[in-house]
Scaffold this motif. Structure first.
Motif, PDB file in Angstrom:
ATOM      1  N   HIS A 197      39.413  40.889  39.168  1.00  0.00           N
ATOM      2  CA  HIS A 197      38.870  41.572  37.977  1.00  0.00           C
ATOM      3  C   HIS A 197      38.738  40.535  36.931  1.00  0.00           C
ATOM      4  CE1 HIS A 197      43.313  42.257  37.542  1.00  0.00           C
ATOM      5  NE2 HIS A 197      43.125  42.016  36.185  1.00  0.00           N
ATOM      6  N   ARG A 198      37.792  40.632  36.229  1.00  0.00           N
ATOM      7  CA  ARG A 198      37.395  39.623  35.100  1.00  0.00           C
ATOM      8  C   ARG A 198      36.484  40.277  34.066  1.00  0.00           C
ATOM      9  NH1 ARG A 198      33.239  35.407  37.843  1.00  0.00           N
ATOM     10  NH2 ARG A 198      31.544  36.931  38.289  1.00  0.00           N
ATOM     11  N   GLN A 199      36.728  39.658  32.951  1.00  0.00           N
ATOM     12  CA  GLN A 199      35.905  40.373  31.486  1.00  0.00           C
ATOM     13  C   GLN A 199      34.725  39.553  31.381  1.00  0.00           C
ATOM     14  OE1 GLN A 199      38.221  40.257  27.825  1.00  0.00           O
ATOM     15  NE2 GLN A 199      37.050  42.314  27.426  1.00  0.00           N
ATOM     16  N   GLN A 200      33.667  40.225  31.244  1.00  0.00           N
ATOM     17  CA  GLN A 200      32.228  39.516  31.067  1.00  0.00           C
ATOM     18  C   GLN A 200      32.344  39.333  29.802  1.00  0.00           C
ATOM     19  OE1 GLN A 200      30.500  39.269  34.199  1.00  0.00           O
ATOM     20  NE2 GLN A 200      32.543  39.874  34.665  1.00  0.00           N
ATOM     21  N   PRO A 201      31.143  38.308  29.498  1.00  0.00           N
ATOM     22  CA  PRO A 201      30.702  37.797  27.833  1.00  0.00           C
ATOM     23  C   PRO A 201      30.381  39.078  26.905  1.00  0.00           C
ATOM     24  CG  PRO A 201      29.742  36.504  29.640  1.00  0.00           C
ATOM     25  CD  PRO A 201      30.175  37.462  30.580  1.00  0.00           C
ATOM     26  N   ASP A 202      29.928  40.078  27.629  1.00  0.00           N
ATOM     27  CA  ASP A 202      29.817  41.230  26.820  1.00  0.00           C
ATOM     28  C   ASP A 202      31.009  42.172  26.618  1.00  0.00           C
ATOM     29  OD1 ASP A 202      30.040  42.501  29.000  1.00  0.00           O
ATOM     30  OD2 ASP A 202      27.998  43.415  29.075  1.00  0.00           O
ATOM     31  N   GLY A 203      32.038  41.667  27.034  1.00  0.00           N
ATOM     32  CA  GLY A 203      33.319  42.508  26.746  1.00  0.00           C
ATOM     33  C   GLY A 203      33.488  43.651  27.872  1.00  0.00           C
ATOM     34  N   ASP A 204      32.844  44.003  28.774  1.00  0.00           N
ATOM     35  CA  ASP A 204      33.039  44.743  29.846  1.00  0.00           C
ATOM     36  C   ASP A 204      33.831  44.043  31.170  1.00  0.00           C
ATOM     37  OD1 ASP A 204      31.709  46.911  28.814  1.00  0.00           O
ATOM     38  OD2 ASP A 204      29.712  46.321  29.697  1.00  0.00           O
ATOM     39  N   TRP A 205      34.693  44.868  31.748  1.00  0.00           N
ATOM     40  CA  TRP A 205      35.556  44.658  32.850  1.00  0.00           C
ATOM     41  C   TRP A 205      34.735  44.624  34.027  1.00  0.00           C
ATOM     42  CZ3 TRP A 205      39.956  41.522  32.913  1.00  0.00           C
ATOM     43  CH2 TRP A 205      40.562  41.317  31.314  1.00  0.00           C
ATOM     44  N   GLU A 206      34.974  43.879  35.171  1.00  0.00           N
ATOM     45  CA  GLU A 206      34.371  44.251  36.432  1.00  0.00           C
ATOM     46  C   GLU A 206      35.347  43.755  37.625  1.00  0.00           C
ATOM     47  OE1 GLU A 206      30.662  42.574  37.327  1.00  0.00           O
ATOM     48  OE2 GLU A 206      31.253  40.805  37.734  1.00  0.00           O
ATOM     49  N   PHE A 207      35.248  44.330  38.688  1.00  0.00           N
ATOM     50  CA  PHE A 207      35.712  43.905  39.788  1.00  0.00           C
ATOM     51  C   PHE A 207      34.776  43.172  40.663  1.00  0.00           C
ATOM     52  CE2 PHE A 207      38.623  47.595  39.009  1.00  0.00           C
ATOM     53  CZ  PHE A 207      39.794  46.904  39.213  1.00  0.00           C
ATOM     54  N   THR A 208      35.229  42.168  41.432  1.00  0.00           N
ATOM     55  CA  THR A 208      34.411  41.446  42.398  1.00  0.00           C
ATOM     56  C   THR A 208      35.346  41.194  43.736  1.00  0.00           C
ATOM     57  OG1 THR A 208      34.995  39.272  41.459  1.00  0.00           O
ATOM     58  CG2 THR A 208      32.880  40.322  40.718  1.00  0.00           C
ATOM     59  N   VAL A 209      34.354  41.306  44.821  1.00  0.00           N
ATOM     60  CA  VAL A 209      35.150  41.151  46.245  1.00  0.00           C
ATOM     61  C   VAL A 209      35.159  39.580  46.215  1.00  0.00           C
ATOM     62  CG1 VAL A 209      35.033  41.250  48.580  1.00  0.00           C
ATOM     63  CG2 VAL A 209      34.424  43.253  47.122  1.00  0.00           C
ATOM     64  N   THR A 210      36.336  38.923  46.545  1.00  0.00           N
ATOM     65  CA  THR A 210      36.409  37.322  46.367  1.00  0.00           C
ATOM     66  C   THR A 210      36.631  37.328  48.172  1.00  0.00           C
ATOM     67  OG1 THR A 210      38.950  37.624  46.349  1.00  0.00           O
ATOM     68  CG2 THR A 210      37.618  37.259  44.514  1.00  0.00           C
ATOM     69  N   ASP A 211      37.117  38.019  48.957  1.00  0.00           N
ATOM     70  CA  ASP A 211      37.405  37.935  50.121  1.00  0.00           C
ATOM     71  C   ASP A 211      37.067  39.130  51.088  1.00  0.00           C
ATOM     72  OD1 ASP A 211      38.251  34.829  50.484  1.00  0.00           O
ATOM     73  OD2 ASP A 211      39.680  35.819  48.832  1.00  0.00           O
ATOM     74  N   ASP A 212      36.700  39.034  52.197  1.00  0.00           N
ATOM     75  CA  ASP A 212      36.448  40.336  53.163  1.00  0.00           C
ATOM     76  C   ASP A 212      36.918  39.910  54.559  1.00  0.00           C
ATOM     77  OD1 ASP A 212      35.288  42.166  54.842  1.00  0.00           O
ATOM     78  OD2 ASP A 212      33.965  42.919  53.127  1.00  0.00           O
ATOM     79  N   TRP A 213      37.670  40.302  55.207  1.00  0.00           N
ATOM     80  CA  TRP A 213      38.238  40.016  56.684  1.00  0.00           C
ATOM     81  C   TRP A 213      37.809  41.263  57.537  1.00  0.00           C
ATOM     82  CZ3 TRP A 213      41.645  38.886  52.684  1.00  0.00           C
ATOM     83  CH2 TRP A 213      41.690  37.353  52.394  1.00  0.00           C
ATOM     84  N   ASP A 214      37.376  40.995  58.425  1.00  0.00           N
ATOM     85  CA  ASP A 214      36.707  42.181  59.426  1.00  0.00           C
ATOM     86  C   ASP A 214      37.655  42.528  60.642  1.00  0.00           C
ATOM     87  OD1 ASP A 214      35.256  43.901  61.114  1.00  0.00           O
ATOM     88  OD2 ASP A 214      33.497  42.966  60.799  1.00  0.00           O
ATOM     89  N   LEU A 215      38.315  43.460  60.715  1.00  0.00           N
ATOM     90  CA  LEU A 215      39.192  43.720  61.822  1.00  0.00           C
ATOM     91  C   LEU A 215      38.662  44.480  62.982  1.00  0.00           C
ATOM     92  CD1 LEU A 215      42.518  44.896  59.530  1.00  0.00           C
ATOM     93  CD2 LEU A 215      41.632  42.586  60.177  1.00  0.00           C
ATOM     94  N   THR A 216      37.310  44.864  63.008  1.00  0.00           N
ATOM     95  CA  THR A 216      36.881  45.800  63.652  1.00  0.00           C
ATOM     96  C   THR A 216      36.837  45.305  65.358  1.00  0.00           C
ATOM     97  OG1 THR A 216      34.460  45.116  63.210  1.00  0.00           O
ATOM     98  CG2 THR A 216      35.309  46.844  62.245  1.00  0.00           C
ATOM     99  N   ALA A 217      36.728  44.001  65.464  1.00  0.00           N
ATOM    100  CA  ALA A 217      36.801  43.415  66.961  1.00  0.00           C
ATOM    101  C   ALA A 217      38.209  43.876  67.411  1.00  0.00           C
ATOM    102  CB  ALA A 217      36.759  41.891  66.950  1.00  0.00           C
ATOM    103  N   ARG A 218      39.277  43.985  66.540  1.00  0.00           N
ATOM    104  CA  ARG A 218      40.680  44.210  66.953  1.00  0.00           C
ATOM    105  C   ARG A 218      41.121  45.822  66.947  1.00  0.00           C
ATOM    106  NH1 ARG A 218      43.810  39.868  69.422  1.00  0.00           N
ATOM    107  NH2 ARG A 218      42.554  38.131  68.752  1.00  0.00           N
ATOM    108  N   VAL A 219      40.404  46.559  66.151  1.00  0.00           N
ATOM    109  CA  VAL A 219      40.761  47.851  65.719  1.00  0.00           C
ATOM    110  C   VAL A 219      39.574  48.860  66.002  1.00  0.00           C
ATOM    111  CG1 VAL A 219      41.443  49.392  63.864  1.00  0.00           C
ATOM    112  CG2 VAL A 219      42.364  46.981  64.042  1.00  0.00           C
ATOM    113  N   PRO A 220      39.884  49.962  66.491  1.00  0.00           N
ATOM    114  CA  PRO A 220      38.548  51.027  67.033  1.00  0.00           C
ATOM    115  C   PRO A 220      38.078  51.461  65.468  1.00  0.00           C
ATOM    116  CG  PRO A 220      40.598  51.301  68.593  1.00  0.00           C
ATOM    117  CD  PRO A 220      40.897  50.592  67.273  1.00  0.00           C
ATOM    118  N   HIS A 221      36.814  51.669  65.690  1.00  0.00           N
ATOM    119  CA  HIS A 221      36.104  51.871  64.394  1.00  0.00           C
ATOM    120  C   HIS A 221      35.023  52.884  64.416  1.00  0.00           C
ATOM    121  CE1 HIS A 221      34.301  48.546  66.189  1.00  0.00           C
ATOM    122  NE2 HIS A 221      32.901  48.833  65.316  1.00  0.00           N
TER     123      HIS A 221
END
Length: 526
Positions: A197-221
């Motif tokens: 999470h970080r604050q933008q220049p306009d003062g608003d905050w936001e969440f961003t995805v920095t990493d995404d690991w896919d487990l579906t090859a190992r876990v029924p989905h």
């Protein structure tokens, strides 16, 4: 229109409302949880302020890949001690506040704190889980991130069986804040995501995805969703994630899969505990990972390629069925690693007559006959279970009785549980355990916490009421004696029902409680 077509139309409509993982700033305006009738007819405060008496002893070691102890997750640290090094409220003119997160639901199941003291939390609603950034004083929302819908929610709405939601521990409820203030969780797609999470220049905050690991090859989905109400395969939700001391991210699933992700390479490895279910989180020490299934307690390490390896396995009495106050037929506790150097690990069993607190030696070289330290029965015959973690400090453990709690409908109209809280200590020579005190307090479903900075144990209690008023209190108990020091009314009605969420002690001394409609806070006035 056929039933199948109607379900798909409903699914598409609700999908437009619920969305999937959409980030962005939201209005920062607090909305208190409404009180139910009768809140002026019950005591707002009983007892007297306590004097801080810090507890002697060493804090659990700081995990190198978690936020500082007390800030990182539901159980406060890597060992799962449920303790905080700072003081919670002492009861000096305490004030209660709340923030409603949704009209229906909104419970904030896990509360963590970034370096500046802002709250990073995951809140569950009937339209999905939300990651939220909150102001710690006003509880106003600074930013939110919508997670994918959980299959249990879709099933609950389409089948009109809402018990599925209340017994589902997947989808982000067990998340953690890492050493760089990023929230790590497993979502309902069987992906592990890391959010900054970080604050933008306009003062608003936001969440961003920095990493995404896919487990579906190992876990029924092949899970039920709004666009796939009739899956043909299987679905195995990820229950919890935690890092080990080398930085690997461990994960467990409801159907007994145990795995790791190497954050650098993205390599995923896993094994399966056949016929076993995992509904709890787990604890991590420098020398291993402690995981409990509905059949046995395990100690794991990882092979060179990250594949989980069983160091030892200890079965326990799982009883003959699921008790009222339990999620499944097994231990309801995340294992506690405790004692000098993390020499012990503790859970509870699910024995039919009286539940037991079980303590074991963790060492890899301990023989099977030497592993058990003690087996202590707690609470009354025919009415004992817990689905919350123990508290551990030094060689001491605290356990609460959740017998009789089902969900937010089970304690309405002035009803309560049988209750009970007990402290048990391991003897200095490790020859067994002794009961130190017993309290009659009724703490139906909260994950209790201990402030080692002031010596107070915090519960979330509800007593029976002949007028049918459902009054919920933050209750402070002396850790040394078991004596109740004070109670502060948090709110009345089902919106203030805790429904398995934790108490969390903030660095500023505020006690936060996840409740059915959001998040409540109690802090001393001045």
């Amino acid at each position: 229109m056929s039933r199948r077509t109607l379900h798909r139309a409903l699914g598409l409509a609700l999908a437009l409302v619920a969305g999937t993982a959409v980030a962005g700033p939201v209005p920062a305006q607090a909305d208190p949880i409404p009180e139910a009738p009768g809140h002026r007819l019950v005591d707002a405060y009983t007892g007297a302020p306590a004097v801080a008496r810090p507890l002697p002893g060493a804090q659990p070691p700081q995990h190198p890949y978690l936020a500082p102890n007390g800030r990182s997750g539901m159980h406060a640290d890597g060992w799962g001690s449920a303790t905080y090094p700072w003081s919670g409220p002492l009861g000096a003119h305490p004030q209660a506040d709340s923030e409603r997160m949704a009209l229906l639901g909104g419970e904030c199941a896990n509360v963590t704190f970034d370096r500046a003291g802002r709250i990073v939390t995951v809140c569950g609603t009937f339209t999905g889980f939300l990651v939220k950034l909150l102001d710690p004083r006003t509880l106003a929302t600074l930013a939110e991130y919508r997670l994918p819908q959980r299959p249990s929610t879709v099933e609950a709405i389409t089948r009109l069986d809402f018990s599925r939601i209340f017994k589902d521990t997947s989808g982000g409820a067990y998340s953690y804040l890492d050493d760089q203030d990023r929230l790590v969780l497993a979502d309902s797609r069987q992906h592990i995501v890391r959010l900054a999470h970080r604050q933008q220049p306009d003062g608003d905050w936001e969440f961003t995805v920095t990493d995404d690991w896919d487990l579906t090859a190992r876990v029924p989905h092949d899970c039920v969703t709004w666009t796939n109400l009739y899956p043909t395969g299987t679905c195995d939700p990820v229950t919890s994630v935690m890092p080990d001391w080398r930085g690997r991210i461990w994960w467990v699933t409801r159907q007994g899969r145990v795995g790791t992700v190497d954050p650098g390479s993205g390599r995923v490895r896993s094994i399966r505990l056949d016929g076993e279910e995992i509904q709890n989180s787990f604890s991590v020490a420098a020398d291993g990972v402690s995981i409990v299934s509905d059949h046995a307690l395990y100690e794991f390490t990882a092979a060179a390629d990250g594949t989980p390896a069983v160091v030892w396995r200890q079965t326990y009495d799982r009883g003959t069925g699921t008790k009222p106050g339990s999620v499944n037929q097994g231990s309801g506790t995340t294992p506690d690693i405790f004692g000098d150097g993390g020499r012990y690990v503790a859970i509870t069993d699910n024995a039919d007559d009286r539940m037991h607190v079980l303590v074991y030696r963790r060492g890899a070289g301990v023989t099977a006959d030497r592993r058990p330290v003690c087996e202590v029965p707690v609470f009354r015959s025919g009415a004992s279970t817990t689905d919350n973690s123990l508290i551990s400090w030094g060689d001491s453990l605290v356990v609460e009785n959740n017998y009789g709690y089902g969900n937010v409908t089970s304690l309405t109209f002035g009803r309560s549980v049988v209750g009970g809280v007990t402290r048990i200590d391991v003897r200095p020579d490790g020859s067994g355990c002794d009961t130190v005190w017993e309290s009659a307090e009724r703490s139906p479903s909260v994950v209790p916490k201990l402030s080692t900075g002031n010596g107070l144990l915090y519960l979330y209690t509800k007593d029976p009421d002949p007028l049918g008023i459902d009054a919920w209190y933050l209750t402070a108990v002396d850790f040394r004696t078991g004596r109740t020091r004070w109670k502060q009314l948090v709110g009345t009605g089902a919106g203030y029902d805790n429904n398995w969420a934790p108490i969390t002690l903030g660095p500023d001394g505020t006690a936060y409680v996840g409740v059915f409609n959001g998040l409540a806070a109690v802090r001393d006035d001045g």
